[in-house]
Design a protein around this motif. Sequence first.
Motif, short mmCIF file in Angstrom:
data_model
loop_
_atom_site.label_atom_id
_atom_site.label_comp_id
_atom_site.label_asym_id
_atom_site.label_seq_id
_atom_site.Cartn_x
_atom_site.Cartn_y
_atom_site.Cartn_z
N VAL A 37 0.84 -1.20 0.00
CA VAL A 37 0.00 0.00 0.00
C VAL A 37 0.88 1.26 0.00
N GLN A 38 1.97 1.20 0.75
CA GLN A 38 2.88 2.36 0.80
C GLN A 38 3.50 2.64 -0.57
N ILE A 39 3.84 1.56 -1.27
CA ILE A 39 4.41 1.73 -2.61
C ILE A 39 3.37 2.39 -3.53
N GLU A 40 2.13 1.92 -3.42
CA GLU A 40 1.08 2.48 -4.28
C GLU A 40 0.83 3.95 -3.93
N THR A 41 0.85 4.25 -2.61
CA THR A 41 0.64 5.63 -2.17
C THR A 41 1.75 6.53 -2.72
N ALA A 42 2.99 6.03 -2.64
CA ALA A 42 4.12 6.81 -3.15
C ALA A 42 3.98 7.03 -4.66
N TYR A 43 3.50 6.01 -5.34
CA TYR A 43 3.29 6.09 -6.78
C TYR A 43 2.28 7.19 -7.11
N ASN A 44 1.16 7.16 -6.35
CA ASN A 44 0.12 8.17 -6.57
C ASN A 44 0.60 9.56 -6.22
N ALA A 45 1.40 9.65 -5.13
CA ALA A 45 1.92 10.96 -4.70
C ALA A 45 2.84 11.52 -5.76
N THR A 46 3.63 10.67 -6.40
CA THR A 46 4.53 11.12 -7.47
C THR A 46 3.72 11.71 -8.61
N ASP A 47 2.62 11.06 -8.93
CA ASP A 47 1.76 11.54 -10.00
C ASP A 47 1.15 12.89 -9.66
N SER A 48 0.64 13.02 -8.42
CA SER A 48 -0.01 14.28 -8.07
C SER A 48 1.03 15.39 -7.94
N ALA A 49 2.28 15.02 -7.55
CA ALA A 49 3.34 16.03 -7.46
C ALA A 49 3.66 16.56 -8.85
N ARG A 50 3.57 15.66 -9.86
CA ARG A 50 3.82 16.07 -11.23
C ARG A 50 2.78 17.11 -11.68
N VAL A 51 1.51 16.90 -11.29
CA VAL A 51 0.45 17.84 -11.63
C VAL A 51 0.68 19.15 -10.89
N GLN A 52 1.04 19.04 -9.59
CA GLN A 52 1.31 20.23 -8.77
C GLN A 52 2.40 21.07 -9.41
N THR A 53 3.45 20.43 -9.94
CA THR A 53 4.57 21.14 -10.52
C THR A 53 4.11 21.98 -11.69
N SER A 54 3.27 21.40 -12.55
CA SER A 54 2.84 22.16 -13.72
C SER A 54 1.95 23.31 -13.30
N VAL A 55 1.18 23.11 -12.23
CA VAL A 55 0.31 24.17 -11.75
C VAL A 55 1.12 25.28 -11.10
N SER A 56 2.11 24.89 -10.28
CA SER A 56 2.87 25.90 -9.55
C SER A 56 3.84 26.65 -10.46
N LEU A 57 4.15 26.05 -11.60
CA LEU A 57 5.05 26.74 -12.52
C LEU A 57 4.36 27.88 -13.26
N SER A 58 3.02 27.76 -13.43
CA SER A 58 2.35 28.77 -14.24
C SER A 58 2.41 30.19 -13.66
N PRO A 59 2.30 30.39 -12.32
CA PRO A 59 2.43 31.76 -11.81
C PRO A 59 3.81 32.33 -12.09
#
Lengths: 132, 122
Positions: A37-59
């Motif tokens: 479960v921890q591996i899957e959570t880390a996997y999902n967190a990596t994905d959401s971090a990728r989305v966060q990066t694109s969002v935080s870069l726009s400002p």
Amino acid sequence: MSNHSNNSEKFSKRQALVYEAVGARNHIIPTAVNALVQIETAYNATDSARVQTSVSLSPVATTLERPTVVDSPQSPSEQVEVNSLTESVSAVSESTGLLNDETTSEQAARLANIAAANRQVNDVHDGLVRTD
Amino acid sequence: MLLPKILPRNDDQRRADAYRTVLRYEAKIGGQLFGPIPAGHRREFFCLDVHTWIWHEEWDDEQSNHHVVTTRYDVRPTGVLKSQGNQSYQQVNRDELRNLVQAARLYNQRVAAGLQQLLQAS
């Protein structure tokens, strides 16, 4: 009688060993599931971090204030946009009487610069989103 | 049984036997998590240890050739690696990881109930 006692001793010993094995498994299995479960959570967190990066870069990208492409030839769609901006500024100056013709053209040029900068920012943003 | 008298078994061996019995019991429960098992197939799925999951399947094809596929999932801090037969390890993709986690959760629930029954029966 002694045979019966022997058998029951063997049985209880076997039972104790099964209890012991079950106890061990009851510890191992949840730990193993948790590790997965921890591996899957880390996997999902990596994905959401990728989305966060694109969002935080726009400002950051929107801080581009001085475009270097102001003097480049305007495309028909840019021309329409500049014209419509000029018209709206003229309309404001006519209705308010606050702006003379000179001010209006300066204002229009500035607005055209801002429009070009916005387009550049949008292109940068689109590029980031597409890349991610 | 003659063999145990010839080769007396110590507590460690008995303990290992009991552990294997429990593991086989779990593997049978685990094999039923993925729906009905086709006729002639033998399917087992079980947690070997805290870092390893095994999926084992055996069947005979129409030409009576026997097939055995054992898939091993190794859970590492960086991800889950999978090896099948003699093939080298490869990273498990997102969909397979999701399926594995789902199977592991279900396994935990079913096996916990099954082991209780085993204790009551023993």
